[in-house]
Motif scaffolding. Structure first.
Motif, mmCIF file in Angstrom:
data_model
loop_
_atom_site.group_PDB
_atom_site.id
_atom_site.type_symbol
_atom_site.label_atom_id
_atom_site.label_comp_id
_atom_site.label_asym_id
_atom_site.label_seq_id
_atom_site.Cartn_x
_atom_site.Cartn_y
_atom_site.Cartn_z
ATOM 1 N N PRO A 146 0.888 -1.197 -0.190
ATOM 2 C CA PRO A 146 0.066 -0.012 0.073
ATOM 3 C C PRO A 146 0.797 1.322 0.123
ATOM 4 O O PRO A 146 1.932 1.152 0.142
ATOM 5 N N LEU A 147 0.182 2.361 -0.207
ATOM 6 C CA LEU A 147 0.836 3.719 -0.243
ATOM 7 C C LEU A 147 1.084 3.992 1.140
ATOM 8 O O LEU A 147 0.380 3.650 1.904
ATOM 9 N N PRO A 148 2.086 4.939 1.414
ATOM 10 C CA PRO A 148 3.070 5.374 0.366
ATOM 11 C C PRO A 148 3.926 4.142 0.145
ATOM 12 O O PRO A 148 4.451 3.444 0.781
ATOM 13 N N THR A 149 4.603 4.866 -1.207
ATOM 14 C CA THR A 149 5.669 3.845 -1.588
ATOM 15 C C THR A 149 6.959 3.920 -0.694
ATOM 16 O O THR A 149 7.249 5.034 -0.237
ATOM 17 N N ALA A 150 7.697 2.802 -0.883
ATOM 18 C CA ALA A 150 8.882 2.909 0.051
ATOM 19 C C ALA A 150 10.088 2.186 -0.661
ATOM 20 O O ALA A 150 9.785 1.506 -1.475
ATOM 21 N N GLU A 151 11.359 2.461 -0.351
ATOM 22 C CA GLU A 151 12.373 1.826 -0.881
ATOM 23 C C GLU A 151 13.465 1.533 0.160
ATOM 24 O O GLU A 151 13.848 2.567 1.045
ATOM 25 N N LEU A 152 13.672 0.449 0.223
ATOM 26 C CA LEU A 152 14.793 -0.032 1.389
ATOM 27 C C LEU A 152 16.035 -0.551 0.727
ATOM 28 O O LEU A 152 15.814 -1.349 -0.071
ATOM 29 N N ARG A 153 17.282 0.105 1.199
ATOM 30 C CA ARG A 153 18.557 -0.501 0.585
ATOM 31 C C ARG A 153 19.390 -1.277 1.689
ATOM 32 O O ARG A 153 19.373 -0.307 2.755
#
Length: 158
Positions: A146-153
């Motif tokens: 679901p929103l919000p989109t997220a990016e994990l590095r």
């Protein structure tokens, strides 16, 4: 809102000295490294920390700290419940999924996180992982739904 970003980072990856160290079993794993999380909320949020993740999807511990070693948060979970400690603040819930859902708005795929850390491409609805650099100790997970989109590095240290 910062608390939500911190929790999402905890769960994907993945605090406090209140929990005694556990004896690791054959099904337990241990990883350490660095993580960066970007949440595309309004306003956008970003977070970076060192991490130590140990255990398995059913029972484990995720510790987050600054580059200088100051503890930011610790998330621990067992089949009987989960808790997060940030300084003197303790949050408890029935499960790691319930804790994550409340604090970040969606359950974090803990079984998938452990699989991704092992280099296994476990599919989770709403998430995409890039394990193409896993051999070099790097992985990326993106949440579209679901929103919000997220990016994990993550950078996993040997």
């Amino acid at each position: 809102m910062m608390r939500r970003a911190l929790l999402l980072a905890c769960a994907l990856a993945l605090a406090g000295c209140a929990s005694a160290p556990r004896t690791m079993t054959g099904t337990d794993h241990f990883w350490s490294g660095r993580m960066a999380l970007r949440v595309d909320s309004t306003p956008a949020q970003s977070f970076a920390a060192s991490f130590e993740l140990q255990g398995n999807p059913e029972q484990g511990r995720l510790s987050l700290s600054t580059a200088l070693g100051t503890s930011l948060a610790t998330l621990t979970w067992t089949p009987s419940g989960a808790e997060m400690r940030q300084g003197n603040t303790l949050t408890r819930r029935d499960s790691v999924d319930a804790l994550m859902a409340e604090l970040v708005g969606a359950a974090v795929p803990m079984p998938a996180l452990f699989a991704w850390m092992r280099g296994e491409a476990l599919s989770v609805p709403g998430w995409q992982t890039d394990l193409s650099q896993h051999a070099e100790g790097r992985l990326t997970a993106r949440r579209a739904d679901p929103l919000p989109t997220a990016e994990l590095r993550l950078i996993i240290e040997p």
